[in-house]
Design a protein around this motif. Structure first.
Motif, PDB file in Angstrom:
ATOM      1  N   SER A  84      20.219  45.597  44.732  1.00 43.99           N
ATOM      2  CA  SER A  84      21.188  44.654  44.448  1.00 43.99           C
ATOM      3  C   SER A  84      21.196  43.178  44.461  1.00 43.99           C
ATOM      4  CB  SER A  84      22.049  44.050  46.090  1.00 43.99           C
ATOM      5  OG  SER A  84      22.568  45.515  46.066  1.00 43.99           O
ATOM      6  N   LEU A  85      19.904  42.890  44.600  1.00 46.23           N
ATOM      7  CA  LEU A  85      18.809  41.601  44.036  1.00 46.23           C
ATOM      8  C   LEU A  85      18.604  41.369  42.525  1.00 46.23           C
ATOM      9  CD1 LEU A  85      17.079  40.422  47.033  1.00 46.23           C
ATOM     10  CD2 LEU A  85      18.635  39.838  46.695  1.00 46.23           C
ATOM     11  N   VAL A  86      18.289  42.688  42.476  1.00 48.42           N
ATOM     12  CA  VAL A  86      17.996  42.497  40.516  1.00 48.42           C
ATOM     13  C   VAL A  86      19.101  42.574  39.976  1.00 48.42           C
ATOM     14  CG1 VAL A  86      16.920  44.287  39.323  1.00 48.42           C
ATOM     15  CG2 VAL A  86      15.553  43.314  41.247  1.00 48.42           C
ATOM     16  N   LEU A  87      20.237  43.423  40.000  1.00 41.77           N
ATOM     17  CA  LEU A  87      21.563  43.180  39.326  1.00 41.77           C
ATOM     18  C   LEU A  87      22.348  42.150  39.400  1.00 41.77           C
ATOM     19  CD1 LEU A  87      22.931  45.313  37.826  1.00 41.77           C
ATOM     20  CD2 LEU A  87      24.465  46.130  39.927  1.00 41.77           C
ATOM     21  N   HIS A  88      22.018  41.560  40.912  1.00 38.99           N
ATOM     22  CA  HIS A  88      22.491  40.474  40.511  1.00 38.99           C
ATOM     23  C   HIS A  88      22.137  39.489  39.817  1.00 38.99           C
ATOM     24  CE1 HIS A  88      26.190  40.758  43.438  1.00 38.99           C
ATOM     25  NE2 HIS A  88      25.202  41.833  44.252  1.00 38.99           N
ATOM     26  N   ALA A  89      20.235  39.286  39.560  1.00 38.88           N
ATOM     27  CA  ALA A  89      20.168  38.671  38.546  1.00 38.88           C
ATOM     28  C   ALA A  89      21.064  38.401  37.102  1.00 38.88           C
ATOM     29  CB  ALA A  89      18.793  38.010  38.987  1.00 38.88           C
ATOM     30  N   LEU A  90      20.537  39.435  36.872  1.00 38.65           N
ATOM     31  CA  LEU A  90      20.375  40.275  35.282  1.00 38.65           C
ATOM     32  C   LEU A  90      22.195  39.913  35.030  1.00 38.65           C
ATOM     33  CD1 LEU A  90      19.038  44.047  35.611  1.00 38.65           C
ATOM     34  CD2 LEU A  90      18.130  41.774  34.159  1.00 38.65           C
ATOM     35  N   ILE A  91      23.322  39.868  36.050  1.00 38.29           N
ATOM     36  CA  ILE A  91      24.271  40.122  35.939  1.00 38.29           C
ATOM     37  C   ILE A  91      24.839  38.102  35.650  1.00 38.29           C
ATOM     38  CG2 ILE A  91      26.548  39.742  37.446  1.00 38.29           C
ATOM     39  CD1 ILE A  91      26.180  42.230  37.919  1.00 38.29           C
ATOM     40  N   ALA A  92      24.011  37.071  36.495  1.00 36.58           N
ATOM     41  CA  ALA A  92      24.008  35.749  35.885  1.00 36.58           C
ATOM     42  C   ALA A  92      23.432  36.104  35.038  1.00 36.58           C
ATOM     43  CB  ALA A  92      23.772  35.569  37.374  1.00 36.58           C
ATOM     44  N   HIS A  93      22.369  36.310  34.490  1.00 35.53           N
ATOM     45  CA  HIS A  93      21.770  35.967  33.454  1.00 35.53           C
ATOM     46  C   HIS A  93      22.887  36.334  32.666  1.00 35.53           C
ATOM     47  CE1 HIS A  93      18.503  35.014  31.007  1.00 35.53           C
ATOM     48  NE2 HIS A  93      18.984  35.640  29.674  1.00 35.53           N
TER      49      HIS A  93
END
Length: 143
Positions: A84-93
């Motif tokens: 989830s942390l990785v996915l959230h970082a990509l979505i934020a970018h």
């Protein structure tokens, strides 16, 4: 989540760690052929790698067209929120750069994970590299 940090960058900076995670998950665990695990698109992608106590435990990439891919989490780091942390970082970018949506090809077993992160199913299941997938997307901006 204690002891977990997330770094974003390019393939030159994060590729070694991302490749190590991909090899463990895609090649060793899932039996996917090595040539299918990395490609030239890595050079144009934004990469995110999660580290636990300094060791890479998860990785994924975001392509210029909004495609998220190669999300992999080492088996001993699953169900701890690292993915989830990785996915959230990509979505934020993607959101910061103005993407209207992100999309991905989810392995069938990962569909509930992506549904929890506001992704929707698109199309019918298909096989890629011998593994059943389904296309999913998430809208980022109204329009």
């Amino acid at each position: 989540m204690q002891d977990v940090t997330v770094e974003s960058g390019d393939w030159h900076g994060l590729g070694t760690d991302a490749a190590r995670v991909r090899e463990a998950v895609f090649i060793q665990e899932l039996g996917i052929a090595a040539p299918l695990v990395s490609d030239d698109a890595d050079l144009d992608a934004v990469h995110v790698v999660a580290y636990r106590r300094g060791d890479a435990v998860a990785a994924a990439r975001l392509l210029p067209d909004g495609a998220i891919g190669r999300l992999a989490v080492l088996s001993d780091a699953r169900r701890m929120g690292v993915g989830s942390l990785v996915l959230h970082a990509l979505i934020a970018h993607a959101s910061r750069r103005g993407d209207r949506f992100v999309r991905l090809y989810a392995q069938r077993d990962a569909v509930p994970f992506y549904l929890r992160h506001a992704f929707s199913l698109v199309g019918e299941p298909f096989y890629e590299a011998g593994v059943e997938h389904v296309e999913m997307e998430r809208r980022l901006h109204a329009g």
